[in-house]
Structure formats: structure tokens, C-alpha cells
Design a protein around this motif. Structure first.
Motif, PDB file in Angstrom:
ATOM      1  N   LYS A 223       2.711 -15.735   3.905  1.00  0.00           N
ATOM      2  CA  LYS A 223       1.698 -15.800   4.956  1.00  0.00           C
ATOM      3  C   LYS A 223       0.655 -14.691   4.860  1.00  0.00           C
ATOM      4  N   VAL A 224       1.029 -13.565   4.230  1.00  0.00           N
ATOM      5  CA  VAL A 224       0.131 -12.410   4.151  1.00  0.00           C
ATOM      6  C   VAL A 224      -0.176 -12.122   2.687  1.00  0.00           C
ATOM      7  N   SER A 225      -1.393 -11.706   2.415  1.00  0.00           N
ATOM      8  CA  SER A 225      -1.801 -11.372   1.055  1.00  0.00           C
ATOM      9  C   SER A 225      -0.859 -10.355   0.429  1.00  0.00           C
ATOM     10  N   GLY A 226      -0.427 -10.631  -0.816  1.00  0.00           N
ATOM     11  CA  GLY A 226       0.460  -9.722  -1.520  1.00  0.00           C
ATOM     12  C   GLY A 226      -0.161  -8.355  -1.717  1.00  0.00           C
ATOM     13  N   ASP A 227      -1.459  -8.302  -2.029  1.00  0.00           N
ATOM     14  CA  ASP A 227      -2.131  -7.017  -2.219  1.00  0.00           C
ATOM     15  C   ASP A 227      -2.148  -6.213  -0.933  1.00  0.00           C
ATOM     16  N   ARG A 228      -2.376  -6.900   0.181  1.00  0.00           N
ATOM     17  CA  ARG A 228      -2.419  -6.194   1.463  1.00  0.00           C
ATOM     18  C   ARG A 228      -1.038  -5.619   1.807  1.00  0.00           C
ATOM     19  N   LEU A 229       0.013  -6.418   1.580  1.00  0.00           N
ATOM     20  CA  LEU A 229       1.369  -5.935   1.833  1.00  0.00           C
ATOM     21  C   LEU A 229       1.691  -4.717   0.983  1.00  0.00           C
ATOM     22  N   ARG A 230       1.354  -4.786  -0.309  1.00  0.00           N
ATOM     23  CA  ARG A 230       1.647  -3.674  -1.212  1.00  0.00           C
ATOM     24  C   ARG A 230       0.908  -2.416  -0.800  1.00  0.00           C
ATOM     25  N   HIS A 231      -0.355  -2.556  -0.407  1.00  0.00           N
ATOM     26  CA  HIS A 231      -1.151  -1.383  -0.029  1.00  0.00           C
ATOM     27  C   HIS A 231      -0.611  -0.732   1.248  1.00  0.00           C
ATOM     28  N   LEU A 232      -0.271  -1.556   2.248  1.00  0.00           N
ATOM     29  CA  LEU A 232       0.277  -1.010   3.484  1.00  0.00           C
ATOM     30  C   LEU A 232       1.592  -0.271   3.214  1.00  0.00           C
ATOM     31  N   PHE A 233       2.452  -0.906   2.417  1.00  0.00           N
ATOM     32  CA  PHE A 233       3.733  -0.284   2.098  1.00  0.00           C
ATOM     33  C   PHE A 233       3.537   0.987   1.287  1.00  0.00           C
ATOM     34  N   ALA A 234       2.581   0.959   0.349  1.00  0.00           N
ATOM     35  CA  ALA A 234       2.350   2.116  -0.519  1.00  0.00           C
ATOM     36  C   ALA A 234       1.927   3.336   0.284  1.00  0.00           C
TER      37      ALA A 234
END
Length: 249
Positions: free
Chosen positions: A222-233
Motif C-alpha cells: 500500500k505504501v511506496s517501498g522507497d518511502r518506507l525505506r527512507h522513513l525507517f532509515a
């Protein structure tokens, strides 16, 4: 009750990250166990191996059914890490807490930096795969898993892509085989150390992580993979900075 609730929440967050990102989420387990549940660094690493091993083994079954596990390449990669994982697991319990905390902070920071960079490209298929490169990469990952108690998905996936030559989907599935094997070997090696598992805390943590991983898979759709990775990073960088300050002060 408060400890149980914290264990469930931390385990759920760890599993959510694992399921959503496919690698790197396991680095949440160690700081959560240290700072929320009052584990020593050595005990947290031991407990993390159990959580990571169980969660990865569960996810491995789903990937195997989907045909994304490359058993031959993964077996060679995992075999190369068996001895380093065992040695790392055996010596970790005898290392000073500040060293374990500082080393983990560095690994967490490296994981965060990698997540902020563009995804690794697929290896050039014209370049032959060399067995010694696979063995070297597998041994390095095994050592990191054994000493620090992290699954190392953020290291295994790019290594399987660029060294073994797997496509990304196959690398993610195969990395679960490598992580499961390394985690279990390192966990067995820790049996002779002073780091013990508090089952009253770790069992709910692991169960919540397994359930959270399924929610993470749905979130990833449901959420962009890049956005998830950046938030987590960015969150991981903050955790790494906290742990580094804790290690040196």
C-alpha cells in the motif's frame, strides 16, 4: 504486565519492519531489547537471534512455496557462514558491553545509509560468479550475525545480487535461508555463555514479530517501498546515534 506489553509492541514493530522492507528490520530487535526491556547487550543479541531465526524461518516457507528461494546458491552462501557464526556466537558473550553496543551502532548506521541510497542494480551477468567471492561474503555475514545477533538481511540481499548473481526477488527469498541458518548456528554456539534467554519476555516478542511480519507485507503493498525505506532509515540513524553515545560516554 508493562514488560509483556512492551515486548509485544517492540516485537510487532520489528516484524512490521521485516515484513515491509524484506531486510534490515531485524536491527530494531537489539536496541528494543536493550533500551525498552532492560537486556544487557549480550543477552539482547542472544534473544535477537531467536526472534530473527523464528521470523525468518516462517517467512522462508512462504517464499519457498512461491519459488523464490535458490537452494543451491543459498546453501553455499550459508555454509560459508557456519563456522564464523558459531565462533562469533561463542565469543560474543565474553565481549565488553561498550564494544558490542558501539559495533552494533556502526552496523545500524551502515544499514540506514544503504537504505537511503538507490537500490542496488542487478549484477552484470557476463561477469562469472567466483566461489571464493561467495565464500568470503557468506563468512563475513556469518561473523556479523554471530557476534551482534542481527540477521543481516540488509547485507545478505545485496551480496546475493552482486556476488551470487541472483535477481532481487530470488535474493530476498534466498537471504531468508541464509539468515535462518546463521541465526540458529550462532544461537546454539551461545549455549555455553552467560547470556540467557528470558522466555517470559522473548516468547511474546517473537510471536508478535511473526504476526507483525504479515502486516508488514500488506503495508508494503500500500505504501511506496522507497518511502518506507527512507522513513525507517532515518529512524535507524537516530537509534544508531543513541547507541553510539551510550557506548562512548
Amino acid at each position: 504486565m508493562t514488560t509483556l506489553l512492551l515486548g509485544l509492541l517492540a516485537g510487532g514493530a520489528t516484524g512490521l519492519a521485516l515484513g515491509a522492507l524484506g531486510g534490515g528490520g531485524s536491527v530494531l530487535a537489539v536496541p528494543a531489547l536493550i533500551y525498552l526491556l532492560d537486556f544487557s547487550p549480550a543477552a539482547a543479541a542472544t534473544a535477537s537471534l531467536l526472534v530473527v531465526g523464528v521470523t525468518s524461518a516462517t517467512a522462508l516457507g512462504a517464499h519457498a512455496r512461491a519459488g523464490t528461494v535458490r537452494w543451491r546458491g543459498g546453501a553455499l552462501f550459508a555454509a560459508a557462514g557456519l563456522v564464523p557464526a558459531a565462533i562469533g556466537g561463542a565469543v560474543s558473550g565474553w565481549l565488553p558491553s561498550w564494544l558490542l553496543t558501539g559495533a552494533f551502532a556502526v552496523i545500524a548506521a551502515l544499514a540506514a545509509v544503504r537504505m537511503l541510497r538507490p537500490s542496488a542494480s542487478v549484477r552484470d551477468e557476463d561477469v562469472p560468479v567466483r566461489s571464493w567471492q561467495v565464500v568470503r561474503a557468506g563468512a563475513g555475514l556469518g561473523a556479523v550475525t554471530g557476534v551482534l545477533g542481527v540477521g543481516g538481511g540488509f547485507l545478505a540481499v545485496p551480496a546475493l545480487v552482486n556476488v551470487v548473481g541472483l535477481r532481487m526477488r530470488a535474493a530476498v527469498g534466498t537471504s531468508l535461508l541464509v539468515i535462518t541458518v546463521n541465526s540458529l548456528v550462532a544461537l546454539v554456539a551461545r549455549a555455553g555463555t552467560d547470556a540467557r534467554i528470558d522466555w517470559a519476555v522473548v516468547a511474546p516478542f517473537a510471536a508478535a514479530a511473526v504476526l507483525g511480519a504479515w502486516d508488514g507485507k500488506r503495508l508494503a503493498g500500500k505504501v511506496s517501498g522507497d518511502r518506507l525505506r527512507h522513513l525507517f532509515a532515518w529512524a535507524l540513524l537516530a537509534v544508531a546515534a543513541l547507541m553510539l553515545v551510550d557506548a562512548v560516554v
